[in-house]
Write a protein that holds these residues in place. Structure first.
Motif, PDB file in Angstrom:
ATOM      1  N   MET A   1       0.837  -1.193   0.000  1.00 53.16           N
ATOM      2  CA  MET A   1       0.000   0.000   0.000  1.00 53.16           C
ATOM      3  C   MET A   1       0.866   1.235   0.000  1.00 53.16           C
ATOM      4  O   MET A   1       1.843   1.318   0.725  1.00 53.16           O
ATOM      5  N   ARG A   2       0.509   2.255  -0.836  1.00 48.77           N
ATOM      6  CA  ARG A   2       1.212   3.519  -0.860  1.00 48.77           C
ATOM      7  C   ARG A   2       0.239   4.610  -0.477  1.00 48.77           C
ATOM      8  O   ARG A   2      -0.872   4.678  -1.001  1.00 48.77           O
ATOM      9  N   SER A   3       0.637   5.493   0.422  1.00 50.05           N
ATOM     10  CA  SER A   3      -0.209   6.604   0.825  1.00 50.05           C
ATOM     11  C   SER A   3       0.321   7.881   0.202  1.00 50.05           C
ATOM     12  O   SER A   3       1.509   8.179   0.303  1.00 50.05           O
ATOM     13  N   SER A   4      -0.557   8.639  -0.462  1.00 50.92           N
ATOM     14  CA  SER A   4      -0.117   9.864  -1.105  1.00 50.92           C
ATOM     15  C   SER A   4       0.232  10.900  -0.068  1.00 50.92           C
ATOM     16  O   SER A   4      -0.395  10.981   0.989  1.00 50.92           O
TER      17      SER A   4
ATOM     18  N   ILE B   1      -9.901  13.937   5.550  1.00 47.66           N
ATOM     19  CA  ILE B   1     -10.550  12.728   5.047  1.00 47.66           C
ATOM     20  C   ILE B   1      -9.531  11.901   4.269  1.00 47.66           C
ATOM     21  O   ILE B   1      -8.641  12.445   3.609  1.00 47.66           O
ATOM     22  N   ALA B   2      -9.662  10.598   4.383  1.00 48.50           N
ATOM     23  CA  ALA B   2      -8.900   9.667   3.555  1.00 48.50           C
ATOM     24  C   ALA B   2      -9.885   8.937   2.654  1.00 48.50           C
ATOM     25  O   ALA B   2     -10.899   8.415   3.132  1.00 48.50           O
ATOM     26  N   THR B   3      -9.634   8.933   1.367  1.00 47.90           N
ATOM     27  CA  THR B   3     -10.460   8.169   0.444  1.00 47.90           C
ATOM     28  C   THR B   3      -9.656   6.967  -0.046  1.00 47.90           C
ATOM     29  O   THR B   3      -8.474   7.078  -0.354  1.00 47.90           O
ATOM     30  N   VAL B   4     -10.309   5.818  -0.085  1.00 46.87           N
ATOM     31  CA  VAL B   4      -9.631   4.532  -0.290  1.00 46.87           C
ATOM     32  C   VAL B   4      -9.857   4.010  -1.696  1.00 46.87           C
ATOM     33  O   VAL B   4     -10.972   4.044  -2.229  1.00 46.87           O
TER      34      VAL B   4
ATOM     35  N   GLU C   1     -10.252  -7.191  -9.659  1.00 50.66           N
ATOM     36  CA  GLU C   1     -11.252  -8.210  -9.968  1.00 50.66           C
ATOM     37  C   GLU C   1     -12.583  -7.927  -9.272  1.00 50.66           C
ATOM     38  O   GLU C   1     -12.614  -7.214  -8.271  1.00 50.66           O
ATOM     39  N   PRO C   2     -13.684  -8.489  -9.808  1.00 55.74           N
ATOM     40  CA  PRO C   2     -13.716  -9.428 -10.934  1.00 55.74           C
ATOM     41  C   PRO C   2     -13.955  -8.762 -12.291  1.00 55.74           C
ATOM     42  O   PRO C   2     -14.113  -9.468 -13.286  1.00 55.74           O
ATOM     43  N   HIS C   3     -14.011  -7.424 -12.331  1.00 56.29           N
ATOM     44  CA  HIS C   3     -14.368  -6.742 -13.582  1.00 56.29           C
ATOM     45  C   HIS C   3     -13.318  -5.726 -14.026  1.00 56.29           C
ATOM     46  O   HIS C   3     -13.643  -4.808 -14.764  1.00 56.29           O
ATOM     47  N   ASP C   4     -12.082  -5.866 -13.547  1.00 57.58           N
ATOM     48  CA  ASP C   4     -11.024  -4.899 -13.882  1.00 57.58           C
ATOM     49  C   ASP C   4     -11.437  -3.478 -13.535  1.00 57.58           C
ATOM     50  O   ASP C   4     -11.255  -2.544 -14.329  1.00 57.58           O
ATOM     51  N   PHE C   5     -11.991  -3.306 -12.350  1.00 61.51           N
ATOM     52  CA  PHE C   5     -12.420  -1.982 -11.912  1.00 61.51           C
ATOM     53  C   PHE C   5     -11.251  -1.004 -11.967  1.00 61.51           C
ATOM     54  O   PHE C   5     -10.094  -1.361 -11.720  1.00 61.51           O
ATOM     55  N   ILE C   6     -11.557   0.258 -12.278  1.00 62.75           N
ATOM     56  CA  ILE C   6     -10.515   1.220 -12.639  1.00 62.75           C
ATOM     57  C   ILE C   6     -10.173   2.226 -11.543  1.00 62.75           C
ATOM     58  O   ILE C   6      -9.358   3.132 -11.767  1.00 62.75           O
TER      59      ILE C   6
ATOM     60  N   GLY D   1      -2.992   6.866  -6.438  1.00 59.71           N
ATOM     61  CA  GLY D   1      -2.087   6.302  -7.423  1.00 59.71           C
ATOM     62  C   GLY D   1      -2.581   4.940  -7.891  1.00 59.71           C
ATOM     63  O   GLY D   1      -3.769   4.629  -7.826  1.00 59.71           O
ATOM     64  N   GLU D   2      -1.680   4.111  -8.326  1.00 61.44           N
ATOM     65  CA  GLU D   2      -2.040   2.787  -8.824  1.00 61.44           C
ATOM     66  C   GLU D   2      -2.330   1.821  -7.672  1.00 61.44           C
ATOM     67  O   GLU D   2      -1.771   1.930  -6.586  1.00 61.44           O
ATOM     68  N   GLY D   3      -3.232   0.871  -7.922  1.00 59.38           N
ATOM     69  CA  GLY D   3      -3.493  -0.193  -6.964  1.00 59.38           C
ATOM     70  C   GLY D   3      -4.113   0.298  -5.675  1.00 59.38           C
ATOM     71  O   GLY D   3      -4.819   1.303  -5.634  1.00 59.38           O
ATOM     72  N   GLU D   4      -3.839  -0.461  -4.594  1.00 57.36           N
ATOM     73  CA  GLU D   4      -4.368  -0.074  -3.284  1.00 57.36           C
ATOM     74  C   GLU D   4      -3.706   1.229  -2.844  1.00 57.36           C
ATOM     75  O   GLU D   4      -2.487   1.363  -2.893  1.00 57.36           O
TER      76      GLU D   4
END
Length: 284
Positions: A1-4, A18-21, A214-219, A236-239
């Motif tokens: 996990m990377r935090s901006s 606020i933190a948005t996930v 998954e399961p729908h390649d959510f963006i 950023g990318e991923g989690e």
């Protein structure tokens, strides 16, 4: 996990961080998803957050097969106990969206988990998208809550496609419009345009939290928009966790200078046909 990276935690009592996930929710893996959410609650606290927003169906995963099967119920403490423990230990309030069953009906609902309180099923998605309408019941009303002097309105994904939904939240006094979502590939333009427009239209913050993978390649695309519709932080990318400090003074200033909200009319009257001006009509 990377935090901006974000600005240092402010001490002003009317400012709320606020933190948005942005995260992946594995279909049917409620235990695994809950563990992931609990870990991200703690990470949000470490970043100085007062409030953390999670994506649509973060507990169950977003999947038609899952939605048709047994769903979590708040009456069953076993699944939400680790989340309550995380908010109790961290002091963070969490908005966790899940497919949920209640009183014989199914909803895509926002649950508010706050330190020392029983989890509250606060809001159910009102605008159901495509196959959702064959499984879930639509919510009967909007909802907002107060934290650190700011008012936060709740919404889920497709709700934000309807300008009147955010406008109703602003009319109720919201400083920020929170949206838990799950966007499919190809939805990037529509996603970003809708959230920026809802912010600018109403002079309020808009906070979006999105699923990835998954399961729908959510963006994904988790982000915060300021009251002028500018994206002020993005995952950023991923989690990922993205942080922003929300200030009601900025909302007040935007509404003072951006006059659409104050000058909108309650009624524009009926639309009347002013005649046909095509060539064939003009020759008759």
């Amino acid at each position: 996990m990377r935090s901006s990276p974000g600005p240092e935690c402010q001490t002003d009592p009317v400012t709320c961080r606020i933190a948005t996930v942005q995260m992946e929710a594995v279909p049917s893996d409620i235990d695994g998803n809950v563990a992931r959410i609990a870990r991200l609650i703690v990470a949000a606290s470490a970043g100085g957050a007062d409030l953390v927003l999670f994506p649509e169906a973060a507990v169950t995963g977003y999947d038609d097969g899952v939605f048709a099967g047994p769903l979590p119920d708040l009456a069953d403490e076993e699944w939400w106990a680790p989340l309550q423990s995380a908010v109790d230990r961290s002091g963070v309030t969490a908005i966790v969206n899940t497919a949920i069953q209640r009183d014989g009906c199914r909803f895509l609902g926002d649950v508010i988990l706050s330190p020392g309180r029983t989890p509250l099923a606060a809001y159910d998605k009102q605008h159901l998208h495509d196959s959702e309408s064959s499984v879930f019941s639509p919510g009967a009303h909007g909802a907002f809550f107060t934290l650190k002097g700011l008012q936060f309105a709740l919404s889920v994904c497709y709700d934000a496609n309807f300008p009147e939904h955010a406008a109703a939240a602003a009319r109720a006094g919201a400083h920020a419009y929170l949206n838990s979502g799950a966007y499919f590939p190809g939805g990037e333009h529509r996603r970003d345009l809708h959230y920026a427009a809802r912010a600018l239209d109403n002079g309020m913050y808009v906070v979006f939290s999105g699923l990835v993978g998954e399961p729908h390649d959510f963006i994904g695309g988790a982000a915060v928009f300021d009251p002028l519709g500018r994206r002020i932080t993005v995952a950023g990318e991923g989690e990922h966790l993205a942080f922003a400090d929300l200030d009601p003074n900025i909302v007040a200033d935007a509404r003072r200078h951006q006059r659409m909200w104050a000058q909108r009319r309650e009624s524009l009257g009926e639309h009347r046909h002013a005649g046909s001006f095509d060539t064939a009509s003009a020759q008759r």
